[in-house]
Scaffold this active site. Structure first.
Site, PDB file in Angstrom:
ATOM      1  N   ALA A  55      69.554  95.413  22.570  1.00  0.00           N
ATOM      2  CA  ALA A  55      69.633  96.876  22.473  1.00  0.00           C
ATOM      3  C   ALA A  55      70.940  97.476  23.021  1.00  0.00           C
ATOM      4  O   ALA A  55      71.618  98.226  22.303  1.00  0.00           O
ATOM      5  CB  ALA A  55      68.414  97.491  23.161  1.00  0.00           C
ATOM      6  N   ARG A  90      69.278  98.876  12.252  1.00  0.00           N
ATOM      7  CA  ARG A  90      68.088  98.358  12.949  1.00  0.00           C
ATOM      8  C   ARG A  90      67.368  99.556  13.577  1.00  0.00           C
ATOM      9  O   ARG A  90      67.990 100.341  14.281  1.00  0.00           O
ATOM     10  CB  ARG A  90      68.473  97.327  14.018  1.00  0.00           C
ATOM     11  CG  ARG A  90      69.032  96.041  13.403  1.00  0.00           C
ATOM     12  CD  ARG A  90      69.024  94.900  14.386  1.00  0.00           C
ATOM     13  NE  ARG A  90      67.699  94.363  14.610  1.00  0.00           N
ATOM     14  CZ  ARG A  90      67.412  93.528  15.614  1.00  0.00           C
ATOM     15  NH1 ARG A  90      68.327  93.168  16.480  1.00  0.00           N
ATOM     16  NH2 ARG A  90      66.188  93.049  15.751  1.00  0.00           N
ATOM     17  N   ASP A 235      63.804  97.647  24.289  1.00  0.00           N
ATOM     18  CA  ASP A 235      64.581  98.251  23.193  1.00  0.00           C
ATOM     19  C   ASP A 235      64.385  99.751  23.101  1.00  0.00           C
ATOM     20  O   ASP A 235      65.240 100.474  22.579  1.00  0.00           O
ATOM     21  CB  ASP A 235      64.218  97.597  21.861  1.00  0.00           C
ATOM     22  CG  ASP A 235      64.798  96.197  21.807  1.00  0.00           C
ATOM     23  OD1 ASP A 235      64.212  95.291  22.437  1.00  0.00           O
ATOM     24  OD2 ASP A 235      65.872  96.028  21.194  1.00  0.00           O
ATOM     25  N   ASN A 245      59.683  95.883  23.230  1.00  0.00           N
ATOM     26  CA  ASN A 245      60.629  94.771  23.418  1.00  0.00           C
ATOM     27  C   ASN A 245      60.296  93.701  22.382  1.00  0.00           C
ATOM     28  O   ASN A 245      59.345  93.854  21.593  1.00  0.00           O
ATOM     29  CB  ASN A 245      60.541  94.228  24.850  1.00  0.00           C
ATOM     30  CG  ASN A 245      61.674  93.259  25.168  1.00  0.00           C
ATOM     31  OD1 ASN A 245      62.840  93.560  24.899  1.00  0.00           O
ATOM     32  ND2 ASN A 245      61.360  92.101  25.710  1.00  0.00           N
ATOM     33  N   LYS A 246      61.042  92.618  22.394  1.00  0.00           N
ATOM     34  CA  LYS A 246      60.876  91.546  21.413  1.00  0.00           C
ATOM     35  C   LYS A 246      59.424  91.126  21.252  1.00  0.00           C
ATOM     36  O   LYS A 246      58.685  91.042  22.229  1.00  0.00           O
ATOM     37  CB  LYS A 246      61.732  90.350  21.874  1.00  0.00           C
ATOM     38  CG  LYS A 246      61.699  89.124  21.009  1.00  0.00           C
ATOM     39  CD  LYS A 246      61.965  89.375  19.549  1.00  0.00           C
ATOM     40  CE  LYS A 246      63.259  90.104  19.266  1.00  0.00           C
ATOM     41  NZ  LYS A 246      63.350  90.577  17.855  1.00  0.00           N
TER      42      LYS A 246
HETATM   43  O1  MRU Z   1      66.025  91.271  17.972  1.00  0.00           O
HETATM   44  P1  MRU Z   1      66.890  91.309  19.193  1.00  0.00           P
HETATM   45  O2  MRU Z   1      67.461  89.984  19.558  1.00  0.00           O
HETATM   46  O3  MRU Z   1      67.929  92.395  19.102  1.00  0.00           O
HETATM   47  O4  MRU Z   1      65.894  91.727  20.354  1.00  0.00           O
HETATM   48  C1  MRU Z   1      66.402  91.808  21.655  1.00  0.00           C
HETATM   49  C2  MRU Z   1      65.380  92.151  22.661  1.00  0.00           C
HETATM   50  O5  MRU Z   1      64.232  92.367  22.367  1.00  0.00           O
HETATM   51  C3  MRU Z   1      65.860  92.321  24.058  1.00  0.00           C
HETATM   52  O6  MRU Z   1      64.897  91.924  24.975  1.00  0.00           O
HETATM   53  C4  MRU Z   1      66.186  93.805  24.279  1.00  0.00           C
HETATM   54  O7  MRU Z   1      67.067  94.253  23.303  1.00  0.00           O
HETATM   55  C5  MRU Z   1      66.758  94.064  25.605  1.00  0.00           C
HETATM   56  S1  MRU Z   1      68.334  93.339  25.790  1.00  0.00           S
HETATM   57  C6  MRU Z   1      69.032  93.768  27.230  1.00  0.00           C
END
Ligand code: MRU
Length: 346
Positions: A55, A90, A235, A245-246
């Site tokens: 993010a 995104r 995110d 989050n992921k």
């Molecule tokens: O799909 P991604 O790799 O962009 O997802 C990333 C995540 O979910 C991270 O945990 C989140 O962006 C925080 S990063 C400091």
């Protein structure tokens, strides 16, 4: 607050004169390759294809993408078209629109000559600020850990997901220097394998003791070993402290609650979206199911199989022990505590 500088081996994004260079995260951990980017179209494509991700880094990259549009034309129409293209790349991470909004404000304040240079300078500032913010939140978060902690993290919230230092992994890096980390478990994070490819690479590079888990192992590990904390990034965090989050983070939070393991979300204030009341309003990116049906380019399901691919999930605030920000720790996470700690959003 006194903080210690943490150095990253490879900047995930860097300025190269009138271009921007992006570390290709799809090539990691096997090859360190930079992609040169000279237009907003290219930057939107790099974000969409996950060449760079995370993010805070997406926010910085979108800022540079916006600035690059002004290389060709400084007309408001061109810049707005670039903004819309970048915003569509995104949908879940709010840092992207945060970065674009800052660039829009700079553009409207500086219409006239040398707009491209002014916008690139603003993107440079956003990048440098992100490193400073992450250093502060790493120091705040490290205070929550005790000596010899074993922690679990998910996806990649390290320096690769930001302009530098990292968020959840930034806390781990900071705490390691203070002798507080005995071991880190990294969830592999299907299907992009950010945990195995990126987090393990970062931790091993820092010589932090670590081991890889598949995504389904964490509950068993919490049941059979002492786990002191779960640390994840975010995110988008809603006004009531629900955090996206992921995908897989929600399940990890449920397991942590069942095993009385503290569950910490670590994120800069730019990840908060105070315009939405709760997590139900967070847009969840649905990616191509083909990414789930294949592994390392090979099919792993019968021909014609269907799949789902939500890329994120939402952890309700009640499962989060505390949210660590650069402005302080939000504990317990609630709408009133969010407002009290963040004050005016940056
Ligand atoms: O799909 P991604 O790799 O962009 O997802 C990333 C995540 O979910 C991270 O945990 C989140 O962006 C925080 S990063 C400091």
């Amino acid at each position: 607050m006194k903080t210690v500088r943490i150095r990253d081996p490879h900047p995930p994004i860097r300025r190269a004169g009138r271009f921007v260079e992006v570390l290709d995260q799809l090539a990691l951990p096997h090859r360190v390759v930079y992609r040169r980017c000279g237009s907003s179209e290219e930057m939107a494509g790099l974000i969409r294809r996950m060449v760079l991700r995370g993010a805070p880094l997406i926010g910085v990259a979108a800022a540079y993408g916006y600035a690059l549009a002004a290389k060709r034309s400084s007309s408001p129409k061109t810049l707005e078209k670039a903004a819309e293209r970048l915003l569509a790349s995104r949908p879940t991470a709010v840092n992207l629109s945060w970065g674009i909004d800052r660039m829009r404000a700079t553009a409207s304040a500086h219409r006239g000559p040398r707009l491209f240079e002014r916008l690139m300078a603003e993107a440079d500032r956003i990048r440098a600020e992100d490193v400073a913010v992450n250093t502060r939140l790493a120091a705040h978060g490290a205070k929550l850990l005790k000596k010899n902690s074993t922690v679990i993290t998910h996806c990649n919230a390290g320096f690769l997901a930001t302009a530098g230092v990292g968020t959840a992994v930034g806390v781990v890096r900071y705490a390691f220097r203070e002798g507080k980390i005995r071991n880190v478990y990294a969830d592999e994070t299907r299907p992009y394998l950010q945990g195995s490819r990126l987090t393990m690479w970062e931790l091993m590079g820092d010589k932090i003791p670590c081991a890889l888990l598949t995504d389904s192992m964490a509950a068993h590990i919490m049941k059979t070993e002492r786990i002191d904390a779960v640390l994840v990034g975010a995110d988008r965090i809603a006004a009531n402290a629900d955090a996206a989050n992921k995908i897989g983070t929600y399940g990890l939070a449920l397991a942590a609650r069942a095993h009385r393991v503290p569950f910490y979300v670590v994120a800069p204030s730019s990840t908060f979206d105070l315009t939405i009341p709760d997590g139900d309003s967070i847009p969840i990116e649905e990616r191509d199911p083909g990414e789930v049906l294949t592994l390392a380019g090979r099919s792993i399901a019968p021909k014609g199989a269907r799949a789902r691919h939500p890329a994120f999930d939402v952890t309700p605030a009640r499962l989060i022990t505390a949210i660590v920000t650069e402005k302080g720790v939000i504990r317990p996470p609630s709408a009133s505590r969010v407002r009290a700690v963040l004050g005016k959003p940056r």
